[in-house]
Design a protein around this motif. Structure first.
Motif, PDB file in Angstrom:
ATOM      1  N   GLU A  34      -0.373  13.498   9.015  1.00  0.00           N
ATOM      2  CA  GLU A  34      -1.789  13.844   9.013  1.00  0.00           C
ATOM      3  C   GLU A  34      -2.201  14.671   7.798  1.00  0.00           C
ATOM      4  O   GLU A  34      -3.352  14.642   7.380  1.00  0.00           O
ATOM      5  N   SER A  35      -1.256  15.421   7.229  1.00  0.00           N
ATOM      6  CA  SER A  35      -1.593  16.270   6.085  1.00  0.00           C
ATOM      7  C   SER A  35      -1.581  15.502   4.762  1.00  0.00           C
ATOM      8  O   SER A  35      -1.920  16.050   3.717  1.00  0.00           O
ATOM      9  N   CYS A  36      -1.167  14.249   4.817  1.00  0.00           N
ATOM     10  CA  CYS A  36      -1.059  13.456   3.583  1.00  0.00           C
ATOM     11  C   CYS A  36      -2.418  12.928   3.139  1.00  0.00           C
ATOM     12  O   CYS A  36      -3.237  12.522   3.962  1.00  0.00           O
ATOM     13  N   SER A  37      -2.640  12.914   1.861  1.00  0.00           N
ATOM     14  CA  SER A  37      -3.820  12.259   1.300  1.00  0.00           C
ATOM     15  C   SER A  37      -3.366  10.976   0.606  1.00  0.00           C
ATOM     16  O   SER A  37      -2.323  10.950  -0.045  1.00  0.00           O
ATOM     17  N   ILE A  38      -4.126   9.940   0.777  1.00  0.00           N
ATOM     18  CA  ILE A  38      -3.766   8.648   0.195  1.00  0.00           C
ATOM     19  C   ILE A  38      -4.251   8.630  -1.247  1.00  0.00           C
ATOM     20  O   ILE A  38      -5.449   8.620  -1.500  1.00  0.00           O
ATOM     21  N   GLU A  39      -3.342   8.633  -2.182  1.00  0.00           N
ATOM     22  CA  GLU A  39      -3.713   8.671  -3.594  1.00  0.00           C
ATOM     23  C   GLU A  39      -3.555   7.333  -4.298  1.00  0.00           C
ATOM     24  O   GLU A  39      -4.117   7.139  -5.371  1.00  0.00           O
ATOM     25  N   THR A  40      -2.771   6.411  -3.709  1.00  0.00           N
ATOM     26  CA  THR A  40      -2.546   5.121  -4.352  1.00  0.00           C
ATOM     27  C   THR A  40      -2.776   3.989  -3.374  1.00  0.00           C
ATOM     28  O   THR A  40      -2.210   3.983  -2.278  1.00  0.00           O
ATOM     29  N   LEU A  41      -3.612   3.048  -3.751  1.00  0.00           N
ATOM     30  CA  LEU A  41      -3.846   1.852  -2.960  1.00  0.00           C
ATOM     31  C   LEU A  41      -3.380   0.655  -3.778  1.00  0.00           C
ATOM     32  O   LEU A  41      -3.980   0.322  -4.802  1.00  0.00           O
ATOM     33  N   ASP A  42      -2.286   0.034  -3.347  1.00  0.00           N
ATOM     34  CA  ASP A  42      -1.673  -1.066  -4.091  1.00  0.00           C
ATOM     35  C   ASP A  42      -1.722  -2.341  -3.248  1.00  0.00           C
ATOM     36  O   ASP A  42      -0.939  -2.512  -2.316  1.00  0.00           O
ATOM     37  N   ILE A  74       0.855  -1.180   0.000  1.00  0.00           N
ATOM     38  CA  ILE A  74       0.000   0.000   0.000  1.00  0.00           C
ATOM     39  C   ILE A  74       0.892   1.230   0.000  1.00  0.00           C
ATOM     40  O   ILE A  74       1.792   1.376   0.815  1.00  0.00           O
ATOM     41  N   THR A  75       0.659   2.113  -0.941  1.00  0.00           N
ATOM     42  CA  THR A  75       1.494   3.305  -1.081  1.00  0.00           C
ATOM     43  C   THR A  75       0.681   4.538  -0.730  1.00  0.00           C
ATOM     44  O   THR A  75      -0.456   4.683  -1.174  1.00  0.00           O
ATOM     45  N   PHE A  76       1.263   5.426   0.039  1.00  0.00           N
ATOM     46  CA  PHE A  76       0.620   6.680   0.386  1.00  0.00           C
ATOM     47  C   PHE A  76       1.370   7.818  -0.288  1.00  0.00           C
ATOM     48  O   PHE A  76       2.588   7.892  -0.207  1.00  0.00           O
ATOM     49  N   ARG A  77       0.664   8.683  -0.955  1.00  0.00           N
ATOM     50  CA  ARG A  77       1.314   9.788  -1.641  1.00  0.00           C
ATOM     51  C   ARG A  77       0.588  11.088  -1.328  1.00  0.00           C
ATOM     52  O   ARG A  77      -0.638  11.145  -1.341  1.00  0.00           O
ATOM     53  N   VAL A  78       1.369  12.118  -1.100  1.00  0.00           N
ATOM     54  CA  VAL A  78       0.808  13.441  -0.838  1.00  0.00           C
ATOM     55  C   VAL A  78       0.725  14.207  -2.148  1.00  0.00           C
ATOM     56  O   VAL A  78       1.524  14.010  -3.051  1.00  0.00           O
ATOM     57  N   ASP A  79      -0.277  15.072  -2.231  1.00  0.00           N
ATOM     58  CA  ASP A  79      -0.396  15.925  -3.412  1.00  0.00           C
ATOM     59  C   ASP A  79       0.920  16.625  -3.696  1.00  0.00           C
ATOM     60  O   ASP A  79       1.546  17.191  -2.785  1.00  0.00           O
ATOM     61  N   HIS A  80       1.319  16.576  -4.960  1.00  0.00           N
ATOM     62  CA  HIS A  80       2.487  17.291  -5.472  1.00  0.00           C
ATOM     63  C   HIS A  80       3.831  16.650  -5.101  1.00  0.00           C
ATOM     64  O   HIS A  80       4.836  17.036  -5.636  1.00  0.00           O
ATOM     65  N   CYS A  81       3.895  15.731  -4.160  1.00  0.00           N
ATOM     66  CA  CYS A  81       5.196  15.155  -3.830  1.00  0.00           C
ATOM     67  C   CYS A  81       5.019  13.795  -3.165  1.00  0.00           C
ATOM     68  O   CYS A  81       4.060  13.566  -2.457  1.00  0.00           O
ATOM     69  N   MET A  82       5.967  12.905  -3.408  1.00  0.00           N
ATOM     70  CA  MET A  82       5.959  11.608  -2.754  1.00  0.00           C
ATOM     71  C   MET A  82       6.466  11.794  -1.317  1.00  0.00           C
ATOM     72  O   MET A  82       7.489  12.401  -1.084  1.00  0.00           O
ATOM     73  N   MET A  83       5.712  11.214  -0.357  1.00  0.00           N
ATOM     74  CA  MET A  83       6.106  11.383   1.035  1.00  0.00           C
ATOM     75  C   MET A  83       6.418  10.042   1.697  1.00  0.00           C
ATOM     76  O   MET A  83       7.510   9.818   2.171  1.00  0.00           O
ATOM     77  N   THR A  84       5.424   9.186   1.776  1.00  0.00           N
ATOM     78  CA  THR A  84       5.570   7.987   2.574  1.00  0.00           C
ATOM     79  C   THR A  84       4.941   6.809   1.857  1.00  0.00           C
ATOM     80  O   THR A  84       3.950   6.943   1.170  1.00  0.00           O
ATOM     81  N   SER A  85       5.516   5.638   2.032  1.00  0.00           N
ATOM     82  CA  SER A  85       4.919   4.419   1.496  1.00  0.00           C
ATOM     83  C   SER A  85       4.909   3.344   2.557  1.00  0.00           C
ATOM     84  O   SER A  85       5.823   3.258   3.386  1.00  0.00           O
ATOM     85  N   LEU A  86       3.824   2.594   2.602  1.00  0.00           N
ATOM     86  CA  LEU A  86       3.701   1.456   3.502  1.00  0.00           C
ATOM     87  C   LEU A  86       3.586   0.197   2.657  1.00  0.00           C
ATOM     88  O   LEU A  86       2.943   0.214   1.621  1.00  0.00           O
ATOM     89  N   SER A  87       4.199  -0.863   3.084  1.00  0.00           N
ATOM     90  CA  SER A  87       4.169  -2.107   2.328  1.00  0.00           C
ATOM     91  C   SER A  87       3.276  -3.138   2.998  1.00  0.00           C
ATOM     92  O   SER A  87       3.379  -3.382   4.200  1.00  0.00           O
ATOM     93  N   LEU A  88       2.395  -3.704   2.225  1.00  0.00           N
ATOM     94  CA  LEU A  88       1.544  -4.790   2.684  1.00  0.00           C
ATOM     95  C   LEU A  88       2.091  -6.066   2.063  1.00  0.00           C
ATOM     96  O   LEU A  88       1.931  -6.312   0.867  1.00  0.00           O
ATOM     97  N   THR A  89       2.807  -6.861   2.844  1.00  0.00           N
ATOM     98  CA  THR A  89       3.485  -8.028   2.298  1.00  0.00           C
ATOM     99  C   THR A  89       3.230  -9.258   3.138  1.00  0.00           C
ATOM    100  O   THR A  89       2.842  -9.174   4.313  1.00  0.00           O
ATOM    101  N   ASN A  90       3.443 -10.415   2.561  1.00  0.00           N
ATOM    102  CA  ASN A  90       3.389 -11.695   3.266  1.00  0.00           C
ATOM    103  C   ASN A  90       4.779 -12.291   3.307  1.00  0.00           C
ATOM    104  O   ASN A  90       5.427 -12.404   2.269  1.00  0.00           O
ATOM    105  N   PRO A  91       5.267 -12.672   4.486  1.00  0.00           N
ATOM    106  CA  PRO A  91       6.551 -13.384   4.523  1.00  0.00           C
ATOM    107  C   PRO A  91       6.437 -14.673   3.723  1.00  0.00           C
ATOM    108  O   PRO A  91       5.422 -15.360   3.782  1.00  0.00           O
TER     109      PRO A  91
END
Length: 473
Positions: free
Chosen positions: A46-54, A2-19
């Protein structure tokens, strides 16, 4: 992932994975662990909007889907990219449909622009369960590859994409820029449902329709849809940039190729054309190439498995000369070019210092020693200065010639594991050339023998009366 992206710039990404491998499912406990990590990440941004759900390539059990959707319910109102391929593999049908419905409803309120549902066994019911996300008017890119779709599934999809009962009076299809439909058992009747979808696609830039068994009747519907689509744009101004077809275009006047050749000149923005295994034969290849002469932005041309012959290289040369500085990929594999065709092809590159070709595919083309020498000379003369990949497998070269090719195209030539070193294609070619091309190359002239056998059979049956019991169909 799962990737989280803020408007206008990449900020943070979270990974949803299985070992471990991809067969490990996301169950309730695993989902709760992931949610705990997401909470921390979201609270710290908190100011980030989630634009990508992977959520690609992981299987989500029913309980996991429930708590994931519950957690994300008020957090995914701005998702623009939903990457959901292969998320229900091995689930029971009802469970898979529940998971699809859950994620679709979750994202239905987001301004989805990109939707990937590849490798999910959707079928008739799956398309309906995903209606919420497929019907987003903001949708620009839709990928449905290897989804188990049939004719009824395509009818359901058509109804969703063409539905204009919203406040704007517009439909999803009118905004689509990408439509990929691949490896589905759609058949003739399903192809007839695709035609109206294409007709409404005023802004389509990328269309892939391969592995769907359209046959000639279905191909007629696809081509008519493309023709109607281009007719809505000013002459030569339709935005279509990539057209990938595997269908039965044929080569006769009554075949879909006639209408197809009429619409090709209108696609002035075309940069990628793939016509693979379309039943063109040499005659059809000439017709297609002739209709392409006005195109000048081609970057990728693929016409494999169409029985293209040396006779077609003259028209192909015109296409190449009009696109030498832009064309990066030329794929002519599984045809009948012979060494003569390769010699003519090499000549097309002479006299220009703008040849941009990086990948040249010539496998399985009845090429012999002469063709190999032509390619080696081309390399020595630096006719293809940008070449990075060359394929020549399933042709007929001696062991020495293979070594010379590897030396000349070191790091470029792909290994030839299936080279037919005992084949002598050039001998057959010389026989054909000495006969001035009077007979089809590689075919024996046995018409006389066939006629004699027919005459003998006619004499034997003369005067014999046959009943229905004597005839077996």
């Amino acid at each position: 992932k799962i990737t989280f992206r803020v408007d206008h710039c990449m900020m943070t990404s979270l990974s949803l994975t299985n070992p471990g491998d991809r067969t490990h499912r996301v169950n309730k406990d695993r989902a709760e662990e992931l949610i705990s990590k997401w909470k921390i990440e979201i609270e710290s941004n908190e100011s980030c909007s989630i634009e990508t759900l992977d959520l690609a390539n992981r299987v989500y059990e029913v309980d996991a889907a429930k708590i994931i959707c519950e957690f994300l319910n008020d957090k995914v109102t701005q998702v623009r990219t939903a990457n959901l391929p292969d998320i229900i593999a091995s689930l029971k049908t009802d469970d898979g449909l529940f998971v699809l419905r859950s994620f679709s409803n979750l994202l239905a309120k987001s301004p989805i622009e990109r939707l990937n549902l590849d490798d999910n066994a959707l079928g008739i019911r799956g398309i309906i369960e995903c209606r919420g996300i497929i019907s987003c008017l903001s949708l620009l890119h839709l990928s449905l590859q290897n989804n188990g779709l049939d004719a009824q599934s395509m009818k359901n999809l058509k109804n969703i994409l063409l539905d204009s009962s919203n406040q704007n009076g517009s439909c999803v299809a009118s905004n689509l820029e990408t439509l990929k439909i691949y490896n589905n058992m759609i058949g003739i009747e399903g192809a007839k449902e695709v035609g109206p979808i294409l007709r409404a696609c005023r802004n389509l830039k990328y269309f892939r329709y391969e592995g769907c068994r359209a046959q000639k009747e279905g191909t007629h519907a696809i081509v008519q849809g493309l023709a109607d689509m281009t007719a809505q744009s000013p002459a030569f101004q339709h935005p279509l940039e990539a057209l990938l077809l595997e269908s039965s275009l044929g080569c006769k006047e009554e075949d879909p190729i006639s209408a197809f050749c009429l619409l090709l000149p209108n696609l002035s923005q075309l940069s990628h054309l793939k016509l693979y295994d379309c039943g063109l034969e040499s005659t059809g290849c000439d017709r297609v190439l002739t209709s392409m002469k006005s195109l000048s932005r081609l970057e990728i041309l693929e016409m494999g498995q169409n029985e293209m012959a040396a006779d077609n290289i003259e028209n192909l040369t015109i296409i190449l000369q009009n696109n030498l500085s832009t064309m990066r990929v030329l794929n002519l594999e599984s045809n009948e070019l012979t060494s003569l065709g390769v010699e003519l092809l090499v000549n097309a590159f002479r006299g220009s210092n703008e040849v941009a070709i990086e990948r040249l595919f010539l496998s399985e083309n009845q090429i012999g020693e002469r063709g190999a020498m032509a390619l080696i000379e081309a390399q020595n003369d630096n006719l293809l200065p940008n070449l990075k990949v060359l394929t020549l497998d399933e042709n007929g070269f001696s062991e020495e010639t293979v070594e010379n090719l590897h030396n000349s195209f070191d790091g470029i030539l792909i290994d030839m594991e299936d080279n037919f070193e005992d084949e002598d294609y050039d001998d057959e070619l010389e026989d054909w050339e000495s006969n001035e091309g009077g007979d089809d190359f590689g075919e024996e002239d046995d018409d006389t023998d066939d006629e004699g056998e027919v005459d003998d059979l006619a004499k034997a049956l003369r005067g014999v009366r046959l009943t229905p019991d004597d005839v077996s169909l």
